[in-house]
Scaffold this motif. Sequence first.
Motif, PDB file in Angstrom:
ATOM      1  N   GLY A 118      41.840  47.418  25.638  1.00 46.64           N
ATOM      2  CA  GLY A 118      42.709  47.124  26.761  1.00 46.64           C
ATOM      3  C   GLY A 118      44.173  47.207  26.375  1.00 46.64           C
ATOM      4  N   HIS A 120      48.490  46.868  28.142  1.00 44.82           N
ATOM      5  CA  HIS A 120      49.363  46.576  29.278  1.00 44.82           C
ATOM      6  C   HIS A 120      50.228  47.805  29.462  1.00 44.82           C
ATOM      7  CE1 HIS A 120      52.384  43.697  31.464  1.00 44.82           C
ATOM      8  NE2 HIS A 120      52.102  44.794  32.158  1.00 44.82           N
ATOM      9  N   GLU A 179      41.578  42.658  28.073  1.00 46.35           N
ATOM     10  CA  GLU A 179      42.177  42.855  29.390  1.00 46.35           C
ATOM     11  C   GLU A 179      43.020  44.124  29.427  1.00 46.35           C
ATOM     12  OE1 GLU A 179      42.626  38.253  30.999  1.00 46.35           O
ATOM     13  OE2 GLU A 179      44.421  39.329  30.299  1.00 46.35           O
ATOM     14  N   THR A 180      43.010  44.756  30.582  1.00 44.42           N
ATOM     15  CA  THR A 180      43.849  45.924  30.830  1.00 44.42           C
ATOM     16  C   THR A 180      44.714  45.616  32.052  1.00 44.42           C
ATOM     17  OG1 THR A 180      42.228  47.479  29.937  1.00 44.42           O
ATOM     18  CG2 THR A 180      43.887  48.371  31.441  1.00 44.42           C
ATOM     19  N   THR A 181      46.022  45.743  31.886  1.00 46.66           N
ATOM     20  CA  THR A 181      46.972  45.449  32.969  1.00 46.66           C
ATOM     21  C   THR A 181      47.804  46.687  33.273  1.00 46.66           C
ATOM     22  OG1 THR A 181      47.117  43.109  32.343  1.00 46.66           O
ATOM     23  CG2 THR A 181      48.905  43.993  33.693  1.00 46.66           C
ATOM     24  N   THR A 187      45.288  43.217  36.788  1.00 48.02           N
ATOM     25  CA  THR A 187      44.626  43.060  35.497  1.00 48.02           C
ATOM     26  C   THR A 187      43.121  43.067  35.688  1.00 48.02           C
ATOM     27  OG1 THR A 187      46.461  41.748  34.596  1.00 48.02           O
ATOM     28  CG2 THR A 187      44.322  41.552  33.491  1.00 48.02           C
ATOM     29  N   THR A 200      39.410  42.662  33.488  1.00 48.46           N
ATOM     30  CA  THR A 200      38.787  42.223  32.243  1.00 48.46           C
ATOM     31  C   THR A 200      37.560  43.064  31.986  1.00 48.46           C
ATOM     32  OG1 THR A 200      39.566  39.959  32.616  1.00 48.46           O
ATOM     33  CG2 THR A 200      37.828  40.266  30.982  1.00 48.46           C
ATOM     34  N   THR A 214      32.395  42.758  31.188  1.00 46.72           N
ATOM     35  CA  THR A 214      31.984  41.480  31.785  1.00 46.72           C
ATOM     36  C   THR A 214      30.643  41.568  32.501  1.00 46.72           C
ATOM     37  OG1 THR A 214      33.271  41.980  33.783  1.00 46.72           O
ATOM     38  CG2 THR A 214      34.361  40.677  32.062  1.00 46.72           C
TER      39      THR A 214
END
Length: 449
Positions: free
Chosen positions: A173, A175, A199-201, A233, A235, A238
Motif C-alpha cells: 500500500g 499514499h 492501506e492504500t490512500t 483509503t 485496506t 481483508t
Amino acid sequence: MLVVLVPNAPHQDLIITPPKGGLALQGRVKIPGDKSISHRALMLGAIASGTTTIEGLLLGEDPRSTAECFRVMGAQISPLNSHSVTVEGIGLGNLQEPPDLLNAGNSGTTMRLMLGLLASQPERFFVVTGDDSLRSRPMSRVIKPLHQMGAQIYGRQGNSLAPLAVQGQSLQGIHYQSPIASAQVKSCILLAGLAAEGETTVTEPSLSRDHSERMLKAFGAKLTVDPQQCSVTITGQTGGLTGQKVIVPGDISSAAFWLVAAAIVPDSELVIENVGVNPTRTGILEALALMGADIQRENERLVTGEPVADLRVRHSALKGCTIGGDLIPRLIDEIPILAVAATYARGTTVIEDAAELRVKESDRLAVTASQLNRMGANITERPDGLEIRGETPLTGASVDSYTDHRIAMSLAIAALTAPTPTTIHRAEAAAISYPNFIETLEQVCSGSV
C-alpha cells in the motif's frame, strides 16, 4: 428531420437534413445505462465471491470489452443485455493467466482499471492491448503509482503506451498524491490496493467521480472517504468481496446530448428519464445552469446507492460563461456537447483547465474546435480549453467524428438547427457508449418518443 445512416466502407456516414417547416423536440427519452458504473459492476462482480446480477447494463462496445477480458480470465458472465446479466465471480486474487492478449478495444476505462487488478496477481503474466486509438493514449498516469506499489509493467515509450506486459506481484500500500483529479487513476490504485499489504490512500486536487468508492463499499471492501481532504483509503487483504445486485442508472453523459438539444432547438421540451445524478457527475447540470438553461429535476430517488432523477429541459436563451476549476472533473466527458451549447449562447464562453481532453479517444479540444468551425462556429483553441464566441448560427457541412463517440454525437446535435444538410463521417463511433443513439435521434426528431 431526415436522419439517414449511409454505408461508406469501412465506416458509416450520418446525414442529417433539416425539415422545411422547422423542428421542435418533444417527448420523453430513455437513455442507456451509465458506462462508468457498468464497467465497475462487471469488474467487481468478476473478482467477487458468489453471484452478481446487473440490471440496466450499458450494451456499448466498451463494456463488452470489459466483459470479454474478464471472461478469458475465468469469470462466468452471461450474454450481455440491458435486463439482467449474471456474473459468477472467481474471488479476489484468482484471475487466471489468459492464453492470449487481453484486448480492451477502444476503452481506456477497461485498460486503466484492469491494470490495477492484473498488477496484484502474483506469478501470473498478462499482455493488454487495444485498438489504434487506445494504443496511442498514455497509460503512465496509472503505471507510475502502480510501480510505486511494486508492480512490474512494461510497455512502449518508457512504459507509457500499450501493448503493456504485466508480471503480477505482491503489492504494498502507498499514499499517492495524484497530480490530477481522475476517477480512472483513483480507481486503478484502489483496485490494486484490494490485494496490497496495508492501506492504500489516494488524494486528489479535487473530487473526481466516486462510483468506485460507492460500489467497493457495497461489495464489502474496507474503505473510508475523507471528502474534505479529497482522499479515499482502502485496506487490503481483508477477506475479499461478495457478489451483489446492481441496478445501473441512466448515464448523465448520454443525457447531456438531449439536454443541450432541447436547450438550443426553439419550442422544445424533453424529459430524460432515470438519469444518474451522482454529485460527482452533475457538472454538466451546473454548467448549463450557469448558461441559463431551464432544467428541472423530477422524481428524485436512490437506486442501489446512486441518486437518480428525471430531468425536464426546455428551450431557453443561453449566455456565455467561464467553465473551469473543480467543475471540470465532474463534466470532462461533456465538454464537446457543452461547446455546441456555447455556440448558441450570447457572449463568449471560456472552457479552461481541460487539457486532459487532448489524450482522450481523440484530441477532443482540437477536434471539437475544427469540426464545429467547419459548421460556422467561432472557436479558438487554448492550451487547456476553448474560447467560444456565441450567437454564431451553424450551417450544414461535411464533418468527421475522428472515430470519437462523443464527437460524433455532439456534431449530430449541432446539425439539428442547421438550415442545410450535415454529413458526419465515421458516425458509427456513437455506438461505443450509446448503441441506439441514431435510432433515438430519429425518434426525438419525429416526435415519436
